[in-house]
Write an enzyme that holds these catalytic residues in place. Structure first.
Site, PDB file in Angstrom:
ATOM      1  N   ASP A  20       0.738  -1.164   0.007  1.00  0.00           N
ATOM      2  CA  ASP A  20       0.034  -0.068  -0.181  1.00  0.00           C
ATOM      3  C   ASP A  20       0.824   1.273   0.027  1.00  0.00           C
ATOM      4  O   ASP A  20       0.718   1.985   1.090  1.00  0.00           O
ATOM      5  CB  ASP A  20      -0.779   0.069   1.248  1.00  0.00           C
ATOM      6  CG  ASP A  20      -1.833   1.143   1.397  1.00  0.00           C
ATOM      7  OD1 ASP A  20      -2.125   1.766   0.465  1.00  0.00           O
ATOM      8  OD2 ASP A  20      -2.481   1.422   2.449  1.00  0.00           O
ATOM      9  N   GLU A  59       4.231  -7.648   7.200  1.00  0.00           N
ATOM     10  CA  GLU A  59       2.928  -8.354   6.993  1.00  0.00           C
ATOM     11  C   GLU A  59       2.950  -9.241   5.932  1.00  0.00           C
ATOM     12  O   GLU A  59       2.460  -9.123   4.580  1.00  0.00           O
ATOM     13  CB  GLU A  59       1.838  -7.186   6.591  1.00  0.00           C
ATOM     14  CG  GLU A  59       1.429  -6.241   7.635  1.00  0.00           C
ATOM     15  CD  GLU A  59       0.127  -5.724   7.564  1.00  0.00           C
ATOM     16  OE1 GLU A  59      -0.558  -5.819   6.904  1.00  0.00           O
ATOM     17  OE2 GLU A  59      -0.319  -5.204   8.532  1.00  0.00           O
ATOM     18  N   TYR A  98      -6.004  -3.097  13.112  1.00  0.00           N
ATOM     19  CA  TYR A  98      -7.108  -1.901  12.822  1.00  0.00           C
ATOM     20  C   TYR A  98      -8.173  -2.078  13.217  1.00  0.00           C
ATOM     21  O   TYR A  98      -9.200  -2.162  12.542  1.00  0.00           O
ATOM     22  CB  TYR A  98      -6.905  -1.778  11.086  1.00  0.00           C
ATOM     23  CG  TYR A  98      -5.758  -1.196  10.740  1.00  0.00           C
ATOM     24  CD1 TYR A  98      -5.643   0.116  10.730  1.00  0.00           C
ATOM     25  CD2 TYR A  98      -4.502  -1.888  10.252  1.00  0.00           C
ATOM     26  CE1 TYR A  98      -4.339   0.984  10.393  1.00  0.00           C
ATOM     27  CE2 TYR A  98      -3.477  -1.479  10.006  1.00  0.00           C
ATOM     28  CZ  TYR A  98      -3.097  -0.158   9.934  1.00  0.00           C
ATOM     29  OH  TYR A  98      -1.973   0.565   9.544  1.00  0.00           O
ATOM     30  N   GLU A 112       1.379  -0.838  14.075  1.00  0.00           N
ATOM     31  CA  GLU A 112       0.285   0.059  13.194  1.00  0.00           C
ATOM     32  C   GLU A 112      -0.867  -0.203  13.852  1.00  0.00           C
ATOM     33  O   GLU A 112      -1.265  -1.148  14.205  1.00  0.00           O
ATOM     34  CB  GLU A 112       0.285  -0.791  11.709  1.00  0.00           C
ATOM     35  CG  GLU A 112       1.528  -0.396  10.854  1.00  0.00           C
ATOM     36  CD  GLU A 112       1.303  -0.901   9.450  1.00  0.00           C
ATOM     37  OE1 GLU A 112       0.010  -1.064   8.989  1.00  0.00           O
ATOM     38  OE2 GLU A 112       2.163  -1.216   8.780  1.00  0.00           O
TER      39      GLU A 112
HETATM   40  C1  GCB Z   1      -1.077  -2.261   6.631  1.00  0.00           C
HETATM   41  C2  GCB Z   1       0.148  -2.378   5.955  1.00  0.00           C
HETATM   42  C3  GCB Z   1       0.488  -0.560   5.641  1.00  0.00           C
HETATM   43  C4  GCB Z   1      -0.868  -0.094   5.070  1.00  0.00           C
HETATM   44  C5  GCB Z   1      -1.718  -0.298   6.156  1.00  0.00           C
HETATM   45  C6  GCB Z   1      -3.281   0.410   5.812  1.00  0.00           C
HETATM   46  O1  GCB Z   1      -1.407  -3.219   7.531  1.00  0.00           O
HETATM   47  O2  GCB Z   1       1.271  -2.589   6.610  1.00  0.00           O
HETATM   48  O3  GCB Z   1       1.514  -0.701   4.519  1.00  0.00           O
HETATM   49  O4  GCB Z   1      -0.765   1.100   4.624  1.00  0.00           O
HETATM   50  O5  GCB Z   1      -2.197  -1.248   6.591  1.00  0.00           O
HETATM   51  O6  GCB Z   1      -3.365   1.577   5.929  1.00  0.00           O
HETATM   52  O7  GCB Z   1      -4.088  -0.178   5.210  1.00  0.00           O
END
Ligand code: GCB
Length: 581
Positions: free
Chosen positions: A165, A405, A457, A493
């Protein structure tokens, strides 16, 4: 490989500026002799990604050709000469005066060629062919077809189709340096530091090139001290230990640096000298803690990107200064070089300003289908080697991350990462090794990683809109992972997209309020877990990525600053939390 330096014995010349450039859509350049030079190019700035410099370049991932010319200074004649590239993404082939120097695969890590016998005093022509195409057997991979589990595919595809991403910016993204060293030259230095009470110990290993015998002299200066040690070269290596009474140790609170100068001596003559800033500090894992100089540390900060309008991923020194100023303003003490090694300048500044760095290889978005797997493994191993060789002497680097990841699948992922872990520990036994996982409880590599890095997340990709439920599940998930592996954990993250200027009360997804809320509530959960040793918000700034329905304006909006570095509400919230620490 030592970064080029300018002193009595060594010189360098920076080839940054405007080069000639052309795309090669038919892959005809080599057959048409462009390797020897071409005259139909348009101007391009080096260093910088090519994608946003032209109207027809954005989604063009190459191949493309670069060309520049140079003369040599009169006093370089009896030296050994090299051309060094800081970063070319992705695949570089290089020619000098029509002679093929070699190739290098992988962006973000330096490579160089010995050009001593190939240069002429005037009119040298340097040509670079760069191929940034995405392919399933490259690292990071892209254009993967079939059953690959890809977040983006499940969200309606992305373009260009990367397995990661962030925008696959291409080109010569860091400086190209010509440099000259003496025939007898230092070509590597490895510095390891220890602390026993107030006494520091600095162990230095020097490697030289050139046939002649000689001695090495090491001088350590700083904080009112000047100490030195000498050692004979045995073969190409010389080793010494310097004891530093009342050492001024390095830490974020006091980023004390010493200057270590290494010299090659023959009789009384000095043949070469190289100076490196060093910090005396130790890193260790102890139970649920990560210790710096014997004391537990807690990381506050970000996952980031090297990303800015127009320059793409090109080195932009003012942006380095600005980003550190913002990190200081907000109260961050650390960052991860997600998802590739950052510039040497960025890491050197971390030493100087006292930031802790998790240094990551470019192994993002790995997947474990058999085709191309062996090639991807070899590339990952090469990247671990190149990264550690480049960054091993930086006190700021406290942890190596070998991947982000991966789509880890038994039984292939575990031995794959075991090899990378062993490679890293074999090259550097002084720093813990990790990988940033989203698999969590099922990440078998967590069995041997020294520290766990986890990306989560809750309240965004899962339980979207329901932060309370997300936090409940996050708390359970963290405890279950800790129960299984019993190691210190950094949440590398978490966060939410917020469109700058979009507001909602009560908070709603994509508003600044929702982002601020999810970040502060997540931190609230983390602070109640004694085994959590760090919180890295995703992301410091909005950044460019491939186009797709989940990425408004081809940006990832999880920055707490906008792409042009303006704070969102979450930045102010973090500032309060992190300064109260
Ligand atoms: C993740 C990735 C990161 C993405 C992020 C997202 O888990 O490691 O590269 O940018 O999520 O914002 O979805």
């Amino acid at each position: 490989m030592l970064y080029p330096q300018f002193n009595r014995f060594r010189q360098f010349h920076d080839l940054s500026g405007f080069w000639d450039f052309c795309f090669d859509p038919d892959r005809a350049g080599e057959a048409q002799g462009w390797a020897g030079g071409f005259n139909h190019g348009r101007p391009i700035a080096v260093p910088a990604s090519w994608n946003d410099q032209f109207e027809d370049g954005r989604d063009n991932l190459g191949p493309a050709w670069y060309r520049t010319c140079f003369d040599l200074p009169w006093n370089w004649q009896d030296k050994r000469l090299f051309v060094r590239f800081g970063s070319v993404n992705y695949l570089a082939a290089v020619w000098l005066n029509g002679t093929h120097l070699g190739t290098h695969e992988g962006g973000h890590l330096p490579f160089e060629f010995d050009i001593t016998t190939l240069t002429k005093p005037e009119g040298n022509c340097l040509v670079v062919r760069v191929d940034g195409e995405l392919a399933y057997d490259r690292v990071p991979p892209g254009n993967v077809t079939g059953e690959a589990e890809d977040f983006f595919l499940s969200h309606g595809g992305n373009y260009p189709q990367a397995q990661f991403d962030f925008f696959p910016f291409c080109g010569i993204q860091r400086p190209v340096l010509l440099y000259a060293v003496p025939r007898q030259a230092l070509h590597d230095l490895t510095v390891v530091t220890e602390l026993t009470g107030a006494t520091g110990r600095v162990r230095v290993l020097a490697q030289k090139s050139g046939e002649a015998e000689g001695r090495a002299r090491f001088s350590l200066r700083g904080h009112g001290l000047e100490l030195s040690a000498e050692a004979r070269f045995v073969g190409d290596t010389a080793e010494a230990l310097i004891s530093v009474p009342e050492a001024a140790s390095w830490s974020p609170a006091a980023p004390n640096l010493y200057e270590l100068r290494a010299e090659i001596l023959q009789s009384d003559a000095v043949l070469d000298a190289y100076t490196v800033p060093i910090g005396i500090r130790t890193v260790a894992v102890d139970g649920n803690q990560l210790l710096l100089n014997g004391r537990p540390i807690y990381l506050t900060g970000f996952g980031r990107h090297e990303d800015f309008p127009v320059v793409g991923r090109g080195l932009l020194p003012p942006l380095i200064v600005k980003d550190y100023a913002l990190m200081q303003w907000i109260g961050a003490n650390s960052f991860r070089t997600s998802h590739y090694p950052y510039s040497e300048q960025m890491v050197a500044m971390a030493d100087r300003l006292g930031f802790l760095v998790i240094a990551e290889t470019p192994a993002v978005g790995l997947y474990f289908r058999e085709d191309g797997l062996e090639r991807r493994r070899q590339l990952c191993q090469q990247f671990v080697r190149e990264l550690i060789t480049r960054d091993k002497n930086h006190p700021s680097v406290i942890l190596w991350s070998v991947a982000n990841e991966p789509h880890s699948k038994p039984p292939l992922a575990k031995p794959f990462f075991r090899q990378l872990y062993d490679e890293a520990r074999g090259l550097d036994a002084t720093r813990p090794v990790t990988l940033a996982s989203t698999v969590g409880q099922g990440e078998e590599a967590f069995e041997f990683c020294d520290v766990l890095c986890l990306n989560r997340y809750y309240g965004w990709y899962t339980q979207g809109g329901d932060i309370a439920e997300g936090m409940r599940l996050l708390s359970e998930d963290l405890d279950a992972i800790h129960e299984k592996y019993g190691k210190p954990l950094i949440l590398t993250e978490f966060g939410a997209d917020a469109i700058s200027g979009w507001h909602a009360q009560p908070p709603e997804m994509f508003s600044e309020e929702y982002q601020a809320e999810i970040i502060s509530r997540t931190i609230g959960v983390l602070r109640r877990k004694p085994y959590v040793i760090g919180e890295h918000v995703w992301n410091m700034c909005d950044f460019k990525t491939s186009q797709g329905v989940g990425r408004a304006g081809a940006l990832n909006h999880k920055g707490v600053f906008t792409r042009d570095r303006r704070p969102k509400l979450a930045a102010h919230r973090l500032r309060e939390l992190w300064h109260a620490q």
